[in-house]
Design a protein around this motif. Structure first.
Motif, PDB file in Angstrom:
ATOM      1  N   ILE A 135      18.600  21.715  14.337  1.00 13.68           N
ATOM      2  CA  ILE A 135      17.155  20.815  14.355  1.00 13.68           C
ATOM      3  C   ILE A 135      17.865  19.103  13.947  1.00 13.68           C
ATOM      4  O   ILE A 135      17.080  18.214  14.076  1.00 13.68           O
ATOM      5  N   SER A 136      17.768  19.553  12.216  1.00 14.65           N
ATOM      6  CA  SER A 136      18.305  18.088  11.160  1.00 14.65           C
ATOM      7  C   SER A 136      19.369  16.958  11.363  1.00 14.65           C
ATOM      8  O   SER A 136      19.011  16.147  11.269  1.00 14.65           O
ATOM      9  N   PHE A 146      19.915  31.289  11.263  1.00 11.84           N
ATOM     10  CA  PHE A 146      18.801  30.576  11.574  1.00 11.84           C
ATOM     11  C   PHE A 146      19.024  29.602  10.449  1.00 11.84           C
ATOM     12  O   PHE A 146      18.358  28.968  10.631  1.00 11.84           O
ATOM     13  N   GLY A 147      19.817  29.593   8.960  1.00 12.65           N
ATOM     14  CA  GLY A 147      20.356  28.083   8.141  1.00 12.65           C
ATOM     15  C   GLY A 147      20.560  27.087   9.397  1.00 12.65           C
ATOM     16  O   GLY A 147      20.826  25.647   9.522  1.00 12.65           O
ATOM     17  N   ALA A 177       9.107  25.314  11.141  1.00 11.59           N
ATOM     18  CA  ALA A 177       9.786  26.170  10.628  1.00 11.59           C
ATOM     19  C   ALA A 177       9.443  27.232  10.218  1.00 11.59           C
ATOM     20  O   ALA A 177      10.042  28.280  11.069  1.00 11.59           O
ATOM     21  N   HIS A 178       8.291  27.211  10.208  1.00  8.34           N
ATOM     22  CA  HIS A 178       7.761  28.857   9.758  1.00  8.34           C
ATOM     23  C   HIS A 178       7.756  29.570  11.359  1.00  8.34           C
ATOM     24  O   HIS A 178       7.319  30.424  11.074  1.00  8.34           O
ATOM     25  N   LEU A 220      17.968  25.282  11.705  1.00 11.56           N
ATOM     26  CA  LEU A 220      18.131  24.436  11.308  1.00 11.56           C
ATOM     27  C   LEU A 220      18.540  23.032  11.357  1.00 11.56           C
ATOM     28  O   LEU A 220      18.406  22.110  11.051  1.00 11.56           O
ATOM     29  N   SER A 236      12.241  16.601   7.488  1.00  8.30           N
ATOM     30  CA  SER A 236      11.440  18.218   6.758  1.00  8.30           C
ATOM     31  C   SER A 236      11.207  18.517   8.770  1.00  8.30           C
ATOM     32  O   SER A 236      10.917  17.552   9.883  1.00  8.30           O
ATOM     33  N   ILE A 237      10.948  19.586   8.433  1.00  5.94           N
ATOM     34  CA  ILE A 237      10.691  20.408  10.251  1.00  5.94           C
ATOM     35  C   ILE A 237       9.161  21.659  10.250  1.00  5.94           C
ATOM     36  O   ILE A 237       9.213  22.901   9.190  1.00  5.94           O
TER      37      ILE A 237
END
Length: 342
Positions: free
Chosen positions: A337-338, A330-331, A312-313, A334, A308-309
């Protein structure tokens, strides 16, 4: 084969496991399609049913007894996985609790002789780790000839077991469709993008990256004439490619993150000093890579992949949405980061 397994669904299937590596591999392969099949372990000193017969065993009675003690393949596979995870955890050691894994990886790269490309190496490290996700990250490493692109990729790959990636110098336009090499949750490494330039090759690559699989229909000669044949290759798969080109095929370019290796004077001087050290017998130190390989194996066998980030928003709000390709970038951000969180 997948189509054969369909005829066995709903039946009680017994699998005779010969007591060697090939037997275990056979059972594992059958278990992928029929996880509830029952595995028969032959008596000590026996390999197959023919050997039991030649040694004078009462075959009907023997088989009845072995069927009574057969165990579900799913249960055996879970035990093997648990044992492998425990071994990997022990091998990984302190890396499992390292507060700054990228810092440890940068130190490893220095020990292995990498000069100055730690940012690129860390990005590649996270991209290869992202193979555990449903949408792996793809990276294009760009730069001039002799810029150290391949060396940076090779250094990063040393921290991973070969099961994590599949490295090639080039490929034919149909090799992605016809190859038997597993691609699911692996990173395809292609040294030099010039190794795949055909329209069909780039299309298959693009399909694999976007859809997570390949469905390629062709025709083949049979006794009844030409017949259609559907080839399916399962992903998901990520791609790491090196290139001297400033840009790749536009449809593929937007599906990858681009990073350029350093070609400044300071970087070149550092490389020259490194070469001088090697000439004088002071090359990279020998490194035990077992902990790094153990870490990768443990993450694959026992690590959590749920991330869970919470910010992210916030990143989305602060990003400048002027370019449409940012939707894909952007995907991928993320995803990196994951991978870091994992």
């Amino acid at each position: 084969k997948r189509e054969w397994a369909e005829y066995l669904q709903g039946l009680t299937v017994f699998v005779w496991c010969e007591p060697d590596a090939a037997g275990a591999k056979f059972v594992a392969k059958i278990g992928e399609s029929l996880p509830d099949c029952l595995v028969i372990t032959p008596p000590v000193g026996r390999k197959d049913i023919s050997e039991c017969h030649l040694l004078g065993d009462d075959i009907p009675a023997l088989v009845d007894g072995l069927r009574m003690t057969a165990r579900p393949c799913r249960e055996i596979a879970a035990e093997i996985k648990s044992q492998a995870a425990a071994q990997a955890k022990q091998a990984a050691g302190s890396l499992l609790t390292a507060p700054d894994i990228l810092g440890r990886f940068s130190d490893l790269c220095t020990t292995l002789g990498l000069i100055g490309e730690y940012r690129t190496a860390c990005l590649l490290y996270l991209a290869i780790t992202s193979r555990l996700l449903d949408k792996p990250i793809s990276v294009a490493v760009k730069g001039p000839s002799s810029g150290g692109k391949s060396y940076t990729v090779e250094t990063t790959l040393r921290a991973f077991p070969e099961s994590a990636f599949y490295a090639l110098s080039s490929m034919s336009d149909r090799s992605l469709a016809y190859s038997d090499e597993p691609l699911s949750h692996r990173i395809l490494v292609l040294y030099e993008a010039a190794g795949i330039t055909s329209d069909l090759g780039t299309y298959l690559m693009r399909t694999l990256l976007s859809e997570g699989r390949i469905r390629y229909e062709t025709v083949e000669k049979t006794a009844e004439g030409l017949k259609p044949k559907l080839i399916e290759r399962d992903g998901p798969t990520g791609l790491i490619v090196t290139t001297t080109w400033a840009s790749l095929h536009p449809e593929n370019e937007t599906r990858m993150l681009s990073v350029t290796v350093r070609d400044d004077r300071e970087q070149t001087r550092g490389v020259l000093h490194s070469l001088a050290d090697r000439t004088n017998g002071h090359g990279p130190a020998s490194v035990d890579l077992a902990p790094w390989h153990g870490l990768r194996s443990w993450l694959e066998l026992a690590g959590s992949r749920s991330v869970s980030i919470p910010y992210a928003h916030d990143i989305a709000e602060k990003a400048d949405p002027k370019a449409v390709r940012l939707r894909r970038d952007f995907g991928q951000l993320l995803g990196l980061i994951s991978a870091h969180a994992i």
